[in-house]
Design a protein around this motif. Structure first.
Motif, mmCIF file in Angstrom:
data_model
loop_
_atom_site.group_PDB
_atom_site.id
_atom_site.type_symbol
_atom_site.label_atom_id
_atom_site.label_comp_id
_atom_site.label_asym_id
_atom_site.label_seq_id
_atom_site.Cartn_x
_atom_site.Cartn_y
_atom_site.Cartn_z
ATOM 1 N N ARG A 98 -4.022 35.495 111.532
ATOM 2 C CA ARG A 98 -2.645 37.015 110.863
ATOM 3 C C ARG A 98 -3.498 38.016 110.760
ATOM 4 O O ARG A 98 -3.186 39.035 110.736
ATOM 5 C CB ARG A 98 -2.929 36.522 109.546
ATOM 6 N N VAL A 99 -4.326 38.205 110.395
ATOM 7 C CA VAL A 99 -5.315 39.328 110.754
ATOM 8 C C VAL A 99 -5.393 40.252 112.228
ATOM 9 O O VAL A 99 -5.009 41.991 112.035
ATOM 10 C CB VAL A 99 -6.557 39.646 109.518
ATOM 11 N N ARG A 100 -5.875 39.916 112.996
ATOM 12 C CA ARG A 100 -5.927 40.473 114.273
ATOM 13 C C ARG A 100 -4.965 40.637 114.701
ATOM 14 O O ARG A 100 -4.323 41.296 115.365
ATOM 15 C CB ARG A 100 -6.567 38.856 115.206
ATOM 16 N N ALA A 101 -3.116 40.010 114.510
ATOM 17 C CA ALA A 101 -2.513 39.987 114.725
ATOM 18 C C ALA A 101 -1.380 41.167 113.493
ATOM 19 O O ALA A 101 -0.948 42.279 114.636
ATOM 20 C CB ALA A 101 -0.735 38.960 114.364
ATOM 21 N N GLN A 102 -2.325 41.570 113.129
ATOM 22 C CA GLN A 102 -1.334 41.775 111.499
ATOM 23 C C GLN A 102 -2.575 43.670 112.107
ATOM 24 O O GLN A 102 -1.316 44.545 112.358
ATOM 25 C CB GLN A 102 -2.203 42.469 110.645
ATOM 26 N N CYS A 103 -3.303 44.003 112.497
ATOM 27 C CA CYS A 103 -4.235 44.803 113.220
ATOM 28 C C CYS A 103 -3.557 45.202 114.147
ATOM 29 O O CYS A 103 -3.397 46.705 114.797
ATOM 30 C CB CYS A 103 -5.722 44.511 113.500
ATOM 31 N N ALA A 104 -2.965 44.576 115.710
ATOM 32 C CA ALA A 104 -2.551 44.824 116.703
ATOM 33 C C ALA A 104 -0.730 45.707 115.859
ATOM 34 O O ALA A 104 -1.128 46.334 116.746
ATOM 35 C CB ALA A 104 -2.438 43.729 117.243
ATOM 36 N N ASN A 105 -0.212 45.343 115.342
ATOM 37 C CA ASN A 105 0.859 45.580 114.345
ATOM 38 C C ASN A 105 0.322 47.569 113.712
ATOM 39 O O ASN A 105 1.535 47.711 114.790
ATOM 40 C CB ASN A 105 1.268 44.269 113.918
ATOM 41 N N ALA A 106 -0.709 47.244 113.438
ATOM 42 C CA ALA A 106 -0.402 48.453 112.843
ATOM 43 C C ALA A 106 -0.675 49.145 113.349
ATOM 44 O O ALA A 106 -0.359 50.390 113.892
ATOM 45 C CB ALA A 106 -1.384 48.134 111.626
ATOM 46 N N ARG A 107 -2.125 49.076 114.645
ATOM 47 C CA ARG A 107 -1.790 49.956 115.702
ATOM 48 C C ARG A 107 -1.224 50.673 116.300
ATOM 49 O O ARG A 107 -0.934 51.961 116.451
ATOM 50 C CB ARG A 107 -3.799 49.458 117.040
ATOM 51 N N ALA A 108 -0.201 49.503 117.183
ATOM 52 C CA ALA A 108 0.931 49.941 117.937
ATOM 53 C C ALA A 108 1.702 50.838 117.558
ATOM 54 O O ALA A 108 1.899 51.851 118.130
ATOM 55 C CB ALA A 108 2.351 48.872 118.430
ATOM 56 N N LEU A 109 1.874 50.332 115.852
ATOM 57 C CA LEU A 109 2.877 51.299 114.650
ATOM 58 C C LEU A 109 2.393 53.139 115.045
ATOM 59 O O LEU A 109 3.264 53.522 114.717
ATOM 60 C CB LEU A 109 2.835 51.149 113.365
ATOM 61 N N ALA A 110 0.897 53.210 114.672
ATOM 62 C CA ALA A 110 0.401 54.105 114.366
ATOM 63 C C ALA A 110 0.835 55.059 115.577
ATOM 64 O O ALA A 110 0.523 56.479 115.414
ATOM 65 C CB ALA A 110 -0.661 54.046 114.001
ATOM 66 N N GLU A 111 -0.081 54.440 117.193
ATOM 67 C CA GLU A 111 0.292 54.730 118.399
ATOM 68 C C GLU A 111 1.429 55.963 118.169
ATOM 69 O O GLU A 111 2.138 56.475 118.731
ATOM 70 C CB GLU A 111 -0.156 53.727 119.106
ATOM 71 N N PHE A 112 2.430 54.827 118.073
ATOM 72 C CA PHE A 112 4.023 55.039 118.164
ATOM 73 C C PHE A 112 4.215 56.665 116.883
ATOM 74 O O PHE A 112 4.732 57.828 117.882
ATOM 75 C CB PHE A 112 4.491 54.064 117.956
#
Length: 381
Positions: A254-268
């Protein structure tokens, strides 16, 4: 499963699990009982009683939590606030002093603001990134330095290894709230922290359906936490503990998926013309990026940002989003978005550095593409 070579994903599933479990079950049973037989001549430590956290289900969960944080032992509590306040009570006495290094989530901030003086404690604040402020705050009666691994909601990463060294050098107990990072991203005991606290209501459980907390540390320190917890009565119910233990098995995924999502949104958001500022340590422009990259395995599942257009634009954005729930918690499988200045923090927003237009986003496990598309639509003029 405590071999140093064991990967975290494996520890999350097997760490602290007795093998074989009762009756050969691969799932540890729930011992809901409050009373257990005690043989004549047994010591106080042998008593199994639910308020003391010594019910077999509670002990099983403690072993699981200690394994994940790399600690000698652990204790579970009825909430994250119970974890933090009991940890403080286990060390602090009337006349003692505490250094609070950081801008804290509203619960701890309110506790210190409203209760420290009544308990006879004095508190000074310090900048978790500036060692000079720790020395300035230090007093002969200082007992604790308290910080967060990732600050909430400003999403900053202090000099965590430095704080732990400072505490050791001056004979202080170092306490860190590791809720936002989780042991997937950061294991504070490895850099020298004495006590690690969690609101297990958040990512450790991960499904927004229980309240729980945890404190991990050495046997002597956790014995003091357990004693205080028993007196204050903040032990965790075994059924909630069963749900927490179940949630821990998927923590890494869960946390690895959440981190990846947070990073993708932050970059956007970082490159978007309608966003004035983004705070996420995974961005190269974040002031703590280098420190986070050196300390962490990932950059966390939380980010905050300020839209161009002030609080009106922030409120409109939150209202327009379709996927995230507008809710103030974090760490669950569903994404959440909130305006921290509107609630959850005790001091005036300006004093905390929390502007009225600050938006906090906790990433869930949805598809990153869908989250980005939702924000892109909501930000359209």
């Amino acid at each position: 499963m405590s071999d140093d070579r064991t990967r975290f994903e494996t520890l999350a599933v097997h760490g602290g699990e007795p093998r074989p479990a009762a009756g050969g079950s691969v799932v540890h049973p729930i011992y809901q009982g409050t009373v257990f037989e005690t043989a004549p001549g047994s010591s106080h430590g042998d008593v199994r009683y639910i308020r003391m956290g010594t019910n077999p289900s509670q002990r099983h969960l403690h072993d699981r939590l200690a394994s994940l944080e790399g600690a000698e032992t652990a204790v579970a509590t009825a909430s994250g606030m119970a974890a933090l306040t009991t940890a403080l009570h286990s060390v602090m006495a009337a006349g003692d002093h505490l250094i609070a290094a950081g801008t804290f989530y509203g619960g701890p901030a309110r506790f210190l603001d409203e209760h420290a003086a009544r308990l006879g404690w004095t508190v000074d604040t310090a900048d978790p990134s500036d060692p000079a402020t720790w020395s300035e705050a230090l007093r002969p009666n200082t007992k604790i330095i308290l910080t967060e691994s990732i600050t909430n909601p400003l999403i900053r990463v202090g000099d965590l290894a430095g704080i732990a060294r400072f505490a050791r050098r001056h004979g202080l107990v170092s306490v860190v709230d590791n809720t936002l990072a989780t042991p997937v991203v950061f294991r504070p005991h490895e850099v020298g922290f004495d006590l690690v606290c969690h609101s297990a209501t958040k990512a450790l459980n991960g499904h927004s359906d229980i309240a729980a907390g945890a404190v991990t540390g050495s046997h002597p320190l956790i014995a003091r936490v357990e004693s205080a917890l028993s007196h204050y009565g903040g032990s965790l119910d075994p059924h909630a503990g069963f749900l927490l233990s179940r949630g821990l098995k998927t923590l890494a995924l869960r946390v690895r998926a959440q981190c990846a999502n947070a990073r993708a949104l932050a970059e956007f958001l970082d490159g978007h013309e309608r966003i004035a500022h983004v705070s996420y340590p995974g961005l190269p422009g974040h002031p703590d990026h280098g420190r986070a990259a050196a300390l962490f395995d990932g950059f966390g599942s939380m980010l905050s940002f300020r839209p161009a257009g002030g609080v009106t634009a922030a409120e409109a954005l939150v209202k327009s989003l379709r996927l995230p729930y507008a809710a103030s918690s974090l760490g669950g499988v569903e994404s959440l978005v909130t305006l921290p200045a509107a609630g959850g923090h005790s001091s005036p927003a300006e004093a905390e550095g929390i502007e009225e237009d600050l938006v906090r986003f906790s990433a869930g496990i949805e598809a990153a593409e869908d989250l980005v598309a939702d924000f892109g639509r909501a930000l359209e003029p």
